[in-house]
Design a protein around this motif. Structure first.
Motif, PDB file in Angstrom:
ATOM      1  N   GLU A 392       0.940  -1.193  -0.034  1.00 35.82           N
ATOM      2  CA  GLU A 392      -0.125   0.032   0.015  1.00 35.82           C
ATOM      3  C   GLU A 392       0.752   1.152  -0.023  1.00 35.82           C
ATOM      4  O   GLU A 392       0.329   2.095  -0.754  1.00 35.82           O
ATOM      5  CB  GLU A 392      -1.098   0.083   1.387  1.00 35.82           C
ATOM      6  N   ARG A 393       2.077   1.203   0.876  1.00 33.36           N
ATOM      7  CA  ARG A 393       2.729   2.505   0.842  1.00 33.36           C
ATOM      8  C   ARG A 393       3.518   2.543  -0.590  1.00 33.36           C
ATOM      9  O   ARG A 393       3.633   3.780  -1.080  1.00 33.36           O
ATOM     10  CB  ARG A 393       3.917   2.278   1.834  1.00 33.36           C
ATOM     11  N   ASP A 394       4.049   1.617  -1.319  1.00 33.91           N
ATOM     12  CA  ASP A 394       4.525   1.695  -2.608  1.00 33.91           C
ATOM     13  C   ASP A 394       3.465   2.221  -3.613  1.00 33.91           C
ATOM     14  O   ASP A 394       3.882   3.021  -4.522  1.00 33.91           O
ATOM     15  CB  ASP A 394       4.974   0.317  -2.919  1.00 33.91           C
ATOM     16  N   ALA A 395       2.445   1.649  -3.669  1.00 31.70           N
ATOM     17  CA  ALA A 395       1.254   1.982  -4.713  1.00 31.70           C
ATOM     18  C   ALA A 395       0.629   3.342  -4.372  1.00 31.70           C
ATOM     19  O   ALA A 395      -0.027   3.753  -5.357  1.00 31.70           O
ATOM     20  CB  ALA A 395       0.291   0.571  -4.689  1.00 31.70           C
ATOM     21  N   GLY A 396       0.775   3.601  -3.215  1.00 35.14           N
ATOM     22  CA  GLY A 396       0.172   4.819  -2.730  1.00 35.14           C
ATOM     23  C   GLY A 396      -1.739   4.871  -2.646  1.00 35.14           C
ATOM     24  O   GLY A 396      -2.213   5.706  -2.711  1.00 35.14           O
ATOM     25  N   VAL A 397      -1.859   3.594  -2.379  1.00 36.31           N
ATOM     26  CA  VAL A 397      -3.464   3.350  -2.189  1.00 36.31           C
ATOM     27  C   VAL A 397      -3.691   2.471  -1.163  1.00 36.31           C
ATOM     28  O   VAL A 397      -2.764   1.671  -0.624  1.00 36.31           O
ATOM     29  CB  VAL A 397      -3.987   2.567  -3.301  1.00 36.31           C
ATOM     30  N   ARG A 398      -4.882   2.563  -0.528  1.00 39.63           N
ATOM     31  CA  ARG A 398      -5.138   1.735   0.521  1.00 39.63           C
ATOM     32  C   ARG A 398      -6.307   0.598  -0.159  1.00 39.63           C
ATOM     33  O   ARG A 398      -7.039   0.820  -0.921  1.00 39.63           O
ATOM     34  CB  ARG A 398      -6.029   2.521   1.601  1.00 39.63           C
ATOM     35  N   ALA A 399      -5.930  -0.633   0.273  1.00 37.47           N
ATOM     36  CA  ALA A 399      -6.506  -1.593  -0.245  1.00 37.47           C
ATOM     37  C   ALA A 399      -8.228  -1.655   0.222  1.00 37.47           C
ATOM     38  O   ALA A 399      -8.476  -1.657   1.420  1.00 37.47           O
ATOM     39  CB  ALA A 399      -5.955  -3.170  -0.064  1.00 37.47           C
ATOM     40  N   ALA A 400      -9.114  -2.096  -0.779  1.00 40.73           N
ATOM     41  CA  ALA A 400     -10.592  -1.999  -0.292  1.00 40.73           C
ATOM     42  C   ALA A 400     -10.615  -3.384   0.353  1.00 40.73           C
ATOM     43  O   ALA A 400     -11.566  -3.414   1.077  1.00 40.73           O
ATOM     44  CB  ALA A 400     -11.202  -1.763  -1.474  1.00 40.73           C
ATOM     45  N   ALA A 401     -10.321  -4.467  -0.250  1.00 35.67           N
ATOM     46  CA  ALA A 401     -10.318  -5.708   0.138  1.00 35.67           C
ATOM     47  C   ALA A 401      -9.039  -6.510  -0.234  1.00 35.67           C
ATOM     48  O   ALA A 401      -8.384  -6.155  -0.997  1.00 35.67           O
ATOM     49  CB  ALA A 401     -11.465  -6.364  -0.274  1.00 35.67           C
ATOM     50  N   LEU A 402      -8.977  -7.812   0.148  1.00 33.25           N
ATOM     51  CA  LEU A 402      -7.836  -8.858  -0.257  1.00 33.25           C
ATOM     52  C   LEU A 402      -8.656 -10.058  -0.677  1.00 33.25           C
ATOM     53  O   LEU A 402      -9.559 -10.694   0.168  1.00 33.25           O
ATOM     54  CB  LEU A 402      -7.075  -9.054   0.786  1.00 33.25           C
ATOM     55  N   LYS A 403      -8.426 -10.492  -2.042  1.00 32.06           N
ATOM     56  CA  LYS A 403      -8.962 -11.621  -2.468  1.00 32.06           C
ATOM     57  C   LYS A 403      -8.043 -12.940  -2.175  1.00 32.06           C
ATOM     58  O   LYS A 403      -6.803 -12.446  -2.153  1.00 32.06           O
ATOM     59  CB  LYS A 403      -9.112 -11.754  -3.829  1.00 32.06           C
ATOM     60  N   VAL A 404      -8.286 -14.052  -1.699  1.00 30.82           N
ATOM     61  CA  VAL A 404      -7.148 -15.085  -1.114  1.00 30.82           C
ATOM     62  C   VAL A 404      -7.703 -16.104  -1.814  1.00 30.82           C
ATOM     63  O   VAL A 404      -8.963 -16.779  -2.349  1.00 30.82           O
ATOM     64  CB  VAL A 404      -7.294 -15.126   0.314  1.00 30.82           C
ATOM     65  N   ASP A 405      -6.686 -17.068  -1.854  1.00 32.16           N
ATOM     66  CA  ASP A 405      -7.122 -18.453  -2.467  1.00 32.16           C
ATOM     67  C   ASP A 405      -5.859 -19.527  -2.178  1.00 32.16           C
ATOM     68  O   ASP A 405      -5.154 -19.142  -1.390  1.00 32.16           O
ATOM     69  CB  ASP A 405      -7.137 -18.576  -4.088  1.00 32.16           C
ATOM     70  N   GLY A 406      -5.712 -20.559  -2.395  1.00 34.01           N
ATOM     71  CA  GLY A 406      -4.993 -21.716  -2.194  1.00 34.01           C
ATOM     72  C   GLY A 406      -5.412 -22.683  -1.254  1.00 34.01           C
ATOM     73  O   GLY A 406      -6.607 -22.296  -0.320  1.00 34.01           O
ATOM     74  N   GLY A 407      -4.514 -23.722  -0.800  1.00 36.18           N
ATOM     75  CA  GLY A 407      -5.083 -24.891   0.328  1.00 36.18           C
ATOM     76  C   GLY A 407      -5.796 -24.150   1.381  1.00 36.18           C
ATOM     77  O   GLY A 407      -6.848 -24.609   1.900  1.00 36.18           O
ATOM     78  N   ALA A 408      -4.717 -23.154   2.016  1.00 37.93           N
ATOM     79  CA  ALA A 408      -5.268 -22.723   3.366  1.00 37.93           C
ATOM     80  C   ALA A 408      -6.403 -21.715   3.383  1.00 37.93           C
ATOM     81  O   ALA A 408      -7.052 -21.529   4.457  1.00 37.93           O
ATOM     82  CB  ALA A 408      -4.128 -21.972   4.125  1.00 37.93           C
ATOM     83  N   ALA A 409      -6.600 -21.110   2.317  1.00 34.05           N
ATOM     84  CA  ALA A 409      -7.988 -20.488   2.201  1.00 34.05           C
ATOM     85  C   ALA A 409      -9.266 -21.283   2.459  1.00 34.05           C
ATOM     86  O   ALA A 409     -10.160 -20.581   2.506  1.00 34.05           O
ATOM     87  CB  ALA A 409      -8.031 -19.792   0.855  1.00 34.05           C
ATOM     88  N   ARG A 410      -9.073 -22.586   2.604  1.00 37.43           N
ATOM     89  CA  ARG A 410     -10.137 -23.409   2.812  1.00 37.43           C
ATOM     90  C   ARG A 410     -10.560 -23.136   4.270  1.00 37.43           C
ATOM     91  O   ARG A 410     -11.739 -23.573   4.842  1.00 37.43           O
ATOM     92  CB  ARG A 410     -10.325 -24.774   2.703  1.00 37.43           C
TER      93      ARG A 410
END
Length: 504
Positions: A392-410
């Motif tokens: 967020e500091r690099d991009a200069g924006v605040r994330a609105a949400a985070l999408k997740v996936d992968g095995g542990a995302a279950r």
């Protein structure tokens, strides 16, 4: 929408999966098998490339046999920085594959930094001089094995990441190719020019002639031969696992991001056509736009995520299977001050400390196996918080949400805890195997299984959103405890408490 289906091969760090995905978004069949991990010395990690080939072909054949439908294209996604060298005439591996987790080139990376090469590497590749990446692994191999070096100079050797090894095997040696997302992880590829760079090749002592051709991620990678898979299938898409997941999540535009939880955890943030240089320990890497064409992304890599649960299962015998971790964590009202810093192969972004080693802090006589399992799950959330903040500091924006996936995302408990630590909604897709989904999408677009990126996205339904349920004081206390644990781990490893590779 067209008829037909796509075979997606997802070759990961601990196993290979194959899924047949229909044009209407159904998973018609899947097969999976683990393979052997080799640890010849502390910090060294190797795979048998021939075993990977055999396991991958076997699960692909199993999935094809179970699907019972026409398969019009094949997509490949893979563990990225792992290096294979082989004889192109016989397809015989000439050395065990050196895995992305391997740290044997730590001293070489330090020597190259001290010689003043990191600025050039960072400017051209978007990466850092770290053992994580492929280039120093190849240099180590060619310096360690004079016969391999001689064969490389003579053009009698082929080298590449796992995707190019599988493409060579599937096409029975007819194609030696990779894509930009994998090439961009080698320390040998100029991000802006979109090709191997002679200065970087010279720095690593790698002859250009042994490397694969770089082709668009959605396009022509030859035909998987019938003698290999039982039917001729065009290979229409290739992407490294994290960029494939970014594509599978529909993160095609600047400002969209996701985190994949597998062996490690990998957060990518699409920056579109803008190549953003990080000042906070992140990487700049190649990604895909909606059509599989070139784009850029910021990436933060956490080396150990799900692998910590695997270690607790296989190494310590504290749980029977990974799925049990959810109920074990849920059984506790808190973490009792127990933190696991899983720096088994060093710390990645944003600290970049390859010499760090893992630690457990806060142990008492009241500590149980449930506390250790919960600490391993919590570590995934804390690491994500650190990386997302840097992003967020690099991009200069605040994330609105985070999408997740992968095995542990279950794991519902993990995603609820993650939302609380981030203070953001966490969104899980209906199909968490988004690395395979991304590979299928890239291949299916090239073969006309889906007529457009939107048609591909519409084939898969909405997922589930987890919202923050941790108060600000508790959130701050948990994060402060994590920071103390990491600082203690670095001190115990004899390392500074700051970043190992400052970028500013």
């Amino acid at each position: 929408m067209s008829a037909g289906a796509v075979l997606a091969i997802d070759q990961g760090t601990t196993g290979s999966a194959a899924l047949v995905i229909s044009a209407d978004g159904r998973v018609l069949s899947r097969a999976y098998s683990e393979f052997t991990q080799h640890f010849p010395q502390p910090g060294w990690v190797e795979h048998d490339a021939e075993e990977i080939r055999a396991v991958t072909v076997r699960v692909a054949r199993e999935a094809l046999a179970a699907a019972g439908t026409e398969v019009r294209a094949l997509g490949v996604t893979n563990q990225r920085e792992t290096v294979v060298v082989w004889d192109p005439a016989t397809l015989r591996p000439l050395h065990r594959a050196i895995v992305w987790q391997d740290r044997r080139t730590t001293d070489l990376c330090r020597q190259l930094r001290e010689a003043g090469h990191e600025d050039t590497v960072r400017r051209r590749t978007g990466l850092l001089l770290d053992p994580y990446f492929s280039g120093t692994k190849l240099r180590w191999l060619l310096e360690r094995e004079p016969e391999l070096a001689a064969r490389a100079r003579a053009g009698e050797l082929a080298a590449g990441t796992i995707d190019s090894w599988l493409v060579a095997c599937l096409t029975a040696g007819r194609v030696h190719a990779t894509d930009p997302t994998n090439a961009s992880r080698t320390l040998l590829y100029d991000l802006q020019e979109g090709d191997w760079n002679d200065e970087l090749l010279g720095l690593m002592g790698v002859p250009r002639r042994i490397l694969p051709a770089v082709r668009p991620s959605s396009g022509d990678f030859g035909v998987a031969r019938g003698e290999v898979l039982g039917a001729d299938i065009p290979i229409g898409g290739v992407a490294g696992d994290q960029q494939a997941a970014l594509y599978g999540q529909g993160c095609w535009e600047a400002g969209a991001g996701k985190c994949t939880y597998g062996t490690g955890a990998f957060l990518l943030f699409n920056t579109g056509t803008e190549r953003v240089a990080s000042r906070h320990g992140l990487l700049t890497t190649a990604a895909c736009d909606a059509t599989g064409g070139p784009a850029f992304a910021l990436e933060g890599s956490i080396f150990i995520a799900g692998a910590a649960i695997q270690w607790l299962r296989d190494g310590l015998g504290l749980l029977e299977d990974a799925a049990a971790s959810e109920e074990m964590a849920r059984s506790l009202s808190g973490n009792a001050g127990v933190y696991l810093v899983p720096a088994f192969t060093g710390l990645g972004a944003p600290r970049w400390q390859p010499g760090a080693r893992g630690a457990i802090t806060g142990l008492t006589r009241g500590t149980t196996r449930e506390h250790l399992v919960r600490a391993a799950l919590e570590a995934m959330a804390y690491g994500t918080h650190e990386v997302l903040g840097a992003m967020e500091r690099d991009a200069g924006v605040r994330a609105a949400a985070l999408k997740v996936d992968g095995g542990a995302a279950r794991n519902d408990w993990l995603l609820g805890f993650l939302a609380g630590i981030l203070g953001l909604p966490v969104r899980r897709p209906s199909m968490v195997e988004t690395t395979a989904l991304g590979a299928a999408g890239l291949a299916g677009l090239s073969a006309g299984v889906w007529r457009s990126p939107d048609g591909f996205a519409e084939a898969f339904g909405e997922g589930e959103t987890f919202r923050p349920a941790i108060g600000a004081p508790e959130q701050a206390e948990l994060i402060a405890g994590w920071k103390r644990a990491v600082d203690g781990t670095l001190a115990a490893s004899g390392l500074s408490l700051g970043a190992g590779h400052p970028l500013d």
